[in-house]
Design a protein around this motif. Structure first.
Motif, PDB file in Angstrom:
ATOM      1  N   SER A   1     -68.849 -90.231  -8.251  1.00  0.00           N
ATOM      2  CA  SER A   1     -69.527 -90.678  -6.661  1.00  0.00           C
ATOM      3  C   SER A   1     -67.894 -91.714  -5.773  1.00  0.00           C
ATOM      4  O   SER A   1     -67.541 -91.904  -4.871  1.00  0.00           O
ATOM      5  CB  SER A   1     -70.031 -91.322  -6.386  1.00  0.00           C
ATOM      6  OG  SER A   1     -70.270 -92.114  -6.603  1.00  0.00           O
ATOM      7  N   ILE A   2     -66.781 -92.749  -6.627  1.00  0.00           N
ATOM      8  CA  ILE A   2     -65.969 -93.240  -5.994  1.00  0.00           C
ATOM      9  C   ILE A   2     -64.173 -92.202  -5.911  1.00  0.00           C
ATOM     10  O   ILE A   2     -64.764 -91.233  -6.310  1.00  0.00           O
ATOM     11  CB  ILE A   2     -65.532 -94.556  -7.129  1.00  0.00           C
ATOM     12  CG1 ILE A   2     -65.072 -94.223  -8.816  1.00  0.00           C
ATOM     13  CG2 ILE A   2     -66.542 -95.089  -6.820  1.00  0.00           C
ATOM     14  CD1 ILE A   2     -64.829 -95.293  -9.079  1.00  0.00           C
ATOM     15  N   SER A   3     -63.418 -93.228  -5.475  1.00  0.00           N
ATOM     16  CA  SER A   3     -62.388 -92.018  -5.654  1.00  0.00           C
ATOM     17  C   SER A   3     -61.574 -91.908  -7.169  1.00  0.00           C
ATOM     18  O   SER A   3     -62.006 -93.048  -8.165  1.00  0.00           O
ATOM     19  CB  SER A   3     -61.623 -92.439  -4.067  1.00  0.00           C
ATOM     20  OG  SER A   3     -59.918 -94.449  -5.342  1.00  0.00           O
ATOM     21  N   LEU A   4     -60.885 -90.741  -7.118  1.00  0.00           N
ATOM     22  CA  LEU A   4     -60.102 -90.376  -8.647  1.00  0.00           C
ATOM     23  C   LEU A   4     -59.026 -91.228  -8.295  1.00  0.00           C
ATOM     24  O   LEU A   4     -59.018 -91.704  -9.795  1.00  0.00           O
ATOM     25  CB  LEU A   4     -59.387 -89.282  -7.655  1.00  0.00           C
ATOM     26  CG  LEU A   4     -60.107 -87.408  -7.907  1.00  0.00           C
ATOM     27  CD1 LEU A   4     -59.018 -86.552  -7.752  1.00  0.00           C
ATOM     28  CD2 LEU A   4     -60.062 -87.759  -9.565  1.00  0.00           C
ATOM     29  N   GLU A   5     -58.033 -92.186  -7.701  1.00  0.00           N
ATOM     30  CA  GLU A   5     -57.685 -93.500  -7.816  1.00  0.00           C
ATOM     31  C   GLU A   5     -58.355 -94.435  -8.968  1.00  0.00           C
ATOM     32  O   GLU A   5     -58.162 -94.380  -9.933  1.00  0.00           O
ATOM     33  CB  GLU A   5     -57.171 -94.082  -6.910  1.00  0.00           C
ATOM     34  CG  GLU A   5     -55.948 -92.624  -6.342  1.00  0.00           C
ATOM     35  CD  GLU A   5     -56.414 -92.162  -5.192  1.00  0.00           C
ATOM     36  OE1 GLU A   5     -57.065 -92.105  -5.260  1.00  0.00           O
ATOM     37  OE2 GLU A   5     -55.646 -90.635  -5.323  1.00  0.00           O
ATOM     38  N   HIS A   6     -59.451 -94.652  -8.295  1.00  0.00           N
ATOM     39  CA  HIS A   6     -60.711 -95.674  -9.037  1.00  0.00           C
ATOM     40  C   HIS A   6     -61.349 -95.309 -10.086  1.00  0.00           C
ATOM     41  O   HIS A   6     -60.741 -96.103 -10.843  1.00  0.00           O
ATOM     42  CB  HIS A   6     -61.669 -96.136  -7.818  1.00  0.00           C
ATOM     43  CG  HIS A   6     -60.852 -96.974  -6.517  1.00  0.00           C
ATOM     44  ND1 HIS A   6     -62.100 -96.733  -5.498  1.00  0.00           N
ATOM     45  CD2 HIS A   6     -59.479 -97.384  -6.371  1.00  0.00           C
ATOM     46  CE1 HIS A   6     -60.790 -97.212  -4.525  1.00  0.00           C
ATOM     47  NE2 HIS A   6     -60.123 -98.090  -5.170  1.00  0.00           N
ATOM     48  N   ARG A   7     -61.306 -93.883 -10.437  1.00  0.00           N
ATOM     49  CA  ARG A   7     -61.964 -93.351 -12.063  1.00  0.00           C
ATOM     50  C   ARG A   7     -60.563 -93.393 -12.436  1.00  0.00           C
ATOM     51  O   ARG A   7     -60.835 -94.312 -13.682  1.00  0.00           O
ATOM     52  CB  ARG A   7     -62.222 -92.046 -11.362  1.00  0.00           C
ATOM     53  CG  ARG A   7     -63.602 -91.958 -11.826  1.00  0.00           C
ATOM     54  CD  ARG A   7     -64.189 -90.637 -12.342  1.00  0.00           C
ATOM     55  NE  ARG A   7     -64.321 -90.331 -10.308  1.00  0.00           N
ATOM     56  CZ  ARG A   7     -63.690 -88.348 -10.094  1.00  0.00           C
ATOM     57  NH1 ARG A   7     -64.317 -87.526 -10.768  1.00  0.00           N
ATOM     58  NH2 ARG A   7     -64.140 -88.333  -8.514  1.00  0.00           N
ATOM     59  N   THR A   8     -59.823 -93.398 -12.173  1.00  0.00           N
ATOM     60  CA  THR A   8     -58.907 -93.014 -13.255  1.00  0.00           C
ATOM     61  C   THR A   8     -58.044 -94.370 -13.065  1.00  0.00           C
ATOM     62  O   THR A   8     -57.797 -94.767 -14.940  1.00  0.00           O
ATOM     63  CB  THR A   8     -56.577 -92.683 -12.229  1.00  0.00           C
ATOM     64  OG1 THR A   8     -57.467 -90.913 -12.195  1.00  0.00           O
ATOM     65  CG2 THR A   8     -55.911 -92.275 -13.745  1.00  0.00           C
ATOM     66  N   ILE A   9     -58.109 -95.379 -12.710  1.00  0.00           N
ATOM     67  CA  ILE A   9     -56.765 -96.938 -13.477  1.00  0.00           C
ATOM     68  C   ILE A   9     -58.252 -97.405 -14.509  1.00  0.00           C
ATOM     69  O   ILE A   9     -58.283 -98.044 -15.248  1.00  0.00           O
ATOM     70  CB  ILE A   9     -57.121 -97.599 -12.025  1.00  0.00           C
ATOM     71  CG1 ILE A   9     -56.450 -98.916 -12.595  1.00  0.00           C
ATOM     72  CG2 ILE A   9     -58.174 -98.485 -11.368  1.00  0.00           C
ATOM     73  CD1 ILE A   9     -55.285 -99.697 -11.375  1.00  0.00           C
TER      74      ILE A   9
ATOM     75  N   LEU B   1     -61.535 -85.931 -19.352  1.00  0.00           N
ATOM     76  CA  LEU B   1     -63.203 -86.142 -18.934  1.00  0.00           C
ATOM     77  C   LEU B   1     -63.572 -87.322 -17.996  1.00  0.00           C
ATOM     78  O   LEU B   1     -64.561 -87.599 -17.393  1.00  0.00           O
ATOM     79  CB  LEU B   1     -63.648 -86.103 -20.241  1.00  0.00           C
ATOM     80  CG  LEU B   1     -65.148 -86.088 -20.000  1.00  0.00           C
ATOM     81  CD1 LEU B   1     -66.037 -84.772 -19.674  1.00  0.00           C
ATOM     82  CD2 LEU B   1     -66.268 -85.788 -22.243  1.00  0.00           C
ATOM     83  N   ALA B   2     -62.802 -88.490 -18.576  1.00  0.00           N
ATOM     84  CA  ALA B   2     -62.978 -89.534 -17.331  1.00  0.00           C
ATOM     85  C   ALA B   2     -62.680 -89.904 -16.332  1.00  0.00           C
ATOM     86  O   ALA B   2     -63.332 -90.025 -15.823  1.00  0.00           O
ATOM     87  CB  ALA B   2     -62.682 -91.156 -17.871  1.00  0.00           C
ATOM     88  N   ILE B   3     -61.767 -88.700 -16.096  1.00  0.00           N
ATOM     89  CA  ILE B   3     -61.515 -88.577 -14.387  1.00  0.00           C
ATOM     90  C   ILE B   3     -62.300 -88.084 -13.710  1.00  0.00           C
ATOM     91  O   ILE B   3     -62.676 -87.365 -12.819  1.00  0.00           O
ATOM     92  CB  ILE B   3     -59.907 -88.139 -14.694  1.00  0.00           C
ATOM     93  CG1 ILE B   3     -59.031 -89.294 -14.916  1.00  0.00           C
ATOM     94  CG2 ILE B   3     -59.518 -87.931 -12.767  1.00  0.00           C
ATOM     95  CD1 ILE B   3     -57.683 -89.100 -15.315  1.00  0.00           C
ATOM     96  N   THR B   4     -62.704 -86.615 -14.235  1.00  0.00           N
ATOM     97  CA  THR B   4     -62.863 -85.202 -14.030  1.00  0.00           C
ATOM     98  C   THR B   4     -64.375 -85.458 -13.987  1.00  0.00           C
ATOM     99  O   THR B   4     -65.510 -84.189 -13.330  1.00  0.00           O
ATOM    100  CB  THR B   4     -62.576 -83.814 -14.486  1.00  0.00           C
ATOM    101  OG1 THR B   4     -62.358 -83.505 -15.860  1.00  0.00           O
ATOM    102  CG2 THR B   4     -60.932 -84.271 -14.285  1.00  0.00           C
TER     103      THR B   4
END
Lengths: 101, 156
Positions: B106-114, B30-33
């Motif tokens: 709105s930020i990149s997936l990589e950033h959201r994931t980390i 959920l945090a990533i998607t």
């Protein structure tokens, strides 16, 4: 608003940590002092004989329930007011088929 | 559960892992998607894959985390932010939660994931490096960039 705080709150909600009202924290903080105060009251109350009186009352009730005492008012005739002595006395009285008071 | 309660078999172990890890996998997805539906799909897929290959997996939690991250990234950006009602109820302000989720989306997936791994899961740099399969030295800089990117979106 502070960025870190917003992120912390958001991830906290995702993680499942629930909001806790202020009184919840206050209640937990007060638990310690209240417990200590209760212990002090109990300790302070013991020398005044409250514990002895409570024990006496229970023993008299127990004796009544066992049919060993009619009303419990004649406790002065008991050889001892201590619990173990009364129990021992009650056992002897039962064995002899007598009432102890 | 087997007939003898003190005898555990493989099915019990798998069920226990599924029960324990399901919420963890779901919230990471959920945090990533940023989407309840997508997170449910990812969770379902991760758990199915785990059941199929459970005997070969030594560290279920780390394994599920890696698979969840990969699948959540593959599912890509959700068309719209969709938070479940219990998350909104738990947050201090539902509007703020939606705003944060929108800024994160709105930020990149990589950033959201980390950000999710560091701030939500509370993982160490080494664990993050293992989960993302990147050098440990890159974790700090990537996390810094992620916070910076979020701050930029949040304050705009």
């Amino acid at each position: 608003m502070n960025t870190d705080r917003a992120l912390r709150r958001y991830y906290g909600a995702l993680k499942g940590s629930t909001r806790r009202p202020v009184w919840h924290t206050v209640g937990w903080v007060l638990t310690g002092p209240v417990a200590v105060a209760l212990m002090l009251l109990v300790v302070a109350g013991l020398p005044s004989g409250a514990g002895v009186r409570a024990g006496d009352f229970l023993l008299r009730k127990q004796a009544q329930m066992l049919g060993l005492a009619s009303d419990g008012k004649d406790r002065d005739r008991l050889p001892s007011r201590k619990p173990f002595a009364l129990r021992g006395c009650a056992r002897v009285a039962c064995a002899d088929g007598r009432k102890i008071v | 559960m087997s007939f003898w309660p003190f005898v555990r078999n493989r099915t019990d172990d798998v069920e226990a892992v599924l029960k324990e890890e399901r919420p963890r996998v779901y919230r990471l997805a959920l945090a990533i998607t940023s989407s309840h539906d997508a997170a449910e799909d990812v969770t379902q897929e991760v758990l199915c894959r785990y059941v199929l290959s459970a005997p070969e997996i030594d560290a279920p939690r780390a394994w599920m985390r890696r698979v969840a991250i990969r699948l959540a990234r593959e599912s890509g950006h959700a068309s719209e932010v969709q938070l479940p009602s219990d998350v909104l109820q738990r947050s201090l302000s539902p509007d703020e939660a939606m705003a944060v989720a929108g800024a994160l989306a709105s930020i990149s997936l990589e950033h959201r994931t980390i950000l999710a791994l560091a701030l939500m899961e509370g993982l160490s740099y080494r664990e993050i490096a293992e989960a993302l399969q990147i050098p440990m030295g890159s974790v700090a800089s990537r996390l810094h960039e992620a916070k910076k990117a979020f701050r930029k979106r949040w304050e705009s």
